[in-house]
Design a protein around this motif. Structure first.
Motif, mmCIF file in Angstrom:
data_model
loop_
_atom_site.group_PDB
_atom_site.id
_atom_site.type_symbol
_atom_site.label_atom_id
_atom_site.label_comp_id
_atom_site.label_asym_id
_atom_site.label_seq_id
_atom_site.Cartn_x
_atom_site.Cartn_y
_atom_site.Cartn_z
ATOM 1 N N GLY A 16 -6.460 -11.382 -9.578
ATOM 2 C CA GLY A 16 -6.911 -11.209 -10.943
ATOM 3 C C GLY A 16 -8.233 -11.906 -11.216
ATOM 4 O O GLY A 16 -8.843 -12.494 -10.318
ATOM 5 N N SER A 17 -8.661 -11.830 -12.472
ATOM 6 C CA SER A 17 -9.949 -12.390 -12.882
ATOM 7 C C SER A 17 -9.795 -13.229 -14.136
ATOM 8 O O SER A 17 -8.898 -12.997 -14.951
ATOM 9 C CB SER A 17 -10.956 -11.262 -13.153
ATOM 10 N N GLN A 81 -17.599 -16.555 -14.094
ATOM 11 C CA GLN A 81 -16.790 -15.362 -13.866
ATOM 12 C C GLN A 81 -16.089 -15.519 -12.531
ATOM 13 O O GLN A 81 -16.752 -15.699 -11.509
ATOM 14 C CB GLN A 81 -17.652 -14.116 -13.871
ATOM 15 N N MET A 82 -14.769 -15.445 -12.543
ATOM 16 C CA MET A 82 -13.979 -15.643 -11.327
ATOM 17 C C MET A 82 -13.181 -14.373 -11.044
ATOM 18 O O MET A 82 -12.337 -13.978 -11.858
ATOM 19 C CB MET A 82 -13.035 -16.831 -11.499
ATOM 20 N N ASN A 83 -13.493 -13.739 -9.929
ATOM 21 C CA ASN A 83 -12.810 -12.519 -9.522
ATOM 22 C C ASN A 83 -12.021 -12.757 -8.239
ATOM 23 O O ASN A 83 -12.279 -13.710 -7.509
ATOM 24 C CB ASN A 83 -13.822 -11.390 -9.304
ATOM 25 N N ASN A 84 -11.081 -11.857 -7.990
ATOM 26 C CA ASN A 84 -10.266 -11.948 -6.777
ATOM 27 C C ASN A 84 -9.714 -13.363 -6.591
ATOM 28 O O ASN A 84 -9.843 -13.971 -5.525
ATOM 29 C CB ASN A 84 -11.080 -11.526 -5.553
ATOM 30 N N VAL A 122 -6.758 -23.612 -14.717
ATOM 31 C CA VAL A 122 -6.626 -22.283 -14.122
ATOM 32 C C VAL A 122 -5.474 -22.336 -13.121
ATOM 33 O O VAL A 122 -5.456 -23.183 -12.230
ATOM 34 C CB VAL A 122 -7.924 -21.861 -13.408
ATOM 35 N N THR A 123 -4.523 -21.436 -13.290
ATOM 36 C CA THR A 123 -3.378 -21.369 -12.398
ATOM 37 C C THR A 123 -3.263 -19.961 -11.848
ATOM 38 O O THR A 123 -3.203 -18.991 -12.611
ATOM 39 C CB THR A 123 -2.082 -21.749 -13.132
#
Length: 125
Positions: A16-17, A81-84, A122-123
């Motif tokens: 997820g992102s 922005q955090m993806n994958n 963030v988990t």
């Protein structure tokens, strides 16, 4: 008085992102370095990504190709922005800022920064 307020953390499944925000106030300098750090339970705080005033960036190898740092000058807000996302990305994420021209070898060092936010969790499961 510099204030940094992070937001946007949460719980997501692997793959997820999330987009983290860091609202910056009381900070208006021509030359600066801004960064995102993270700290997982039982581990030291580590630099994730940094961005300096000329737009140059530096990413930790563990997040290259997945995370992107950006800045909205009009809103004076830093984004991550955090993806994958992966379970190993689980941590408390902090933004940090510092004035002046910082050498590249200092961009991801915790000791470089005097101004920190309170963090956002963030988990990833």
């Amino acid at each position: 008085h510099v204030q940094l307020v992070e937001s946007g953390g949460g719980s997501v499944q692997a793959g997820g992102s999330l987009r983290l925000s860091c609202a910056v106030s009381g900070f208006n300098y021509r030359n600066y370095c801004m960064a995102w750090f993270r700290q997982a339970p039982g581990k030291e705080r580590e630099g994730v990504v940094s961005r300096v005033s000329d737009g140059s960036t530096s990413y930790a190898d563990s997040v290259k190709g997945r995370f992107t740092i950006s800045k909205d000058n009009a809103k004076n807000t830093l984004y991550l922005q955090m993806n994958n996302l992966k379970p190993e990305d689980t941590a408390m994420y902090y933004c940090a800022v510092e004035t002046g021209r910082i050498r590249p070898d200092g961009w991801l060092l915790e000791s470089t920064y005097r101004n920190w936010g309170q963090g956002t969790q963030v988990t990833v499961s």
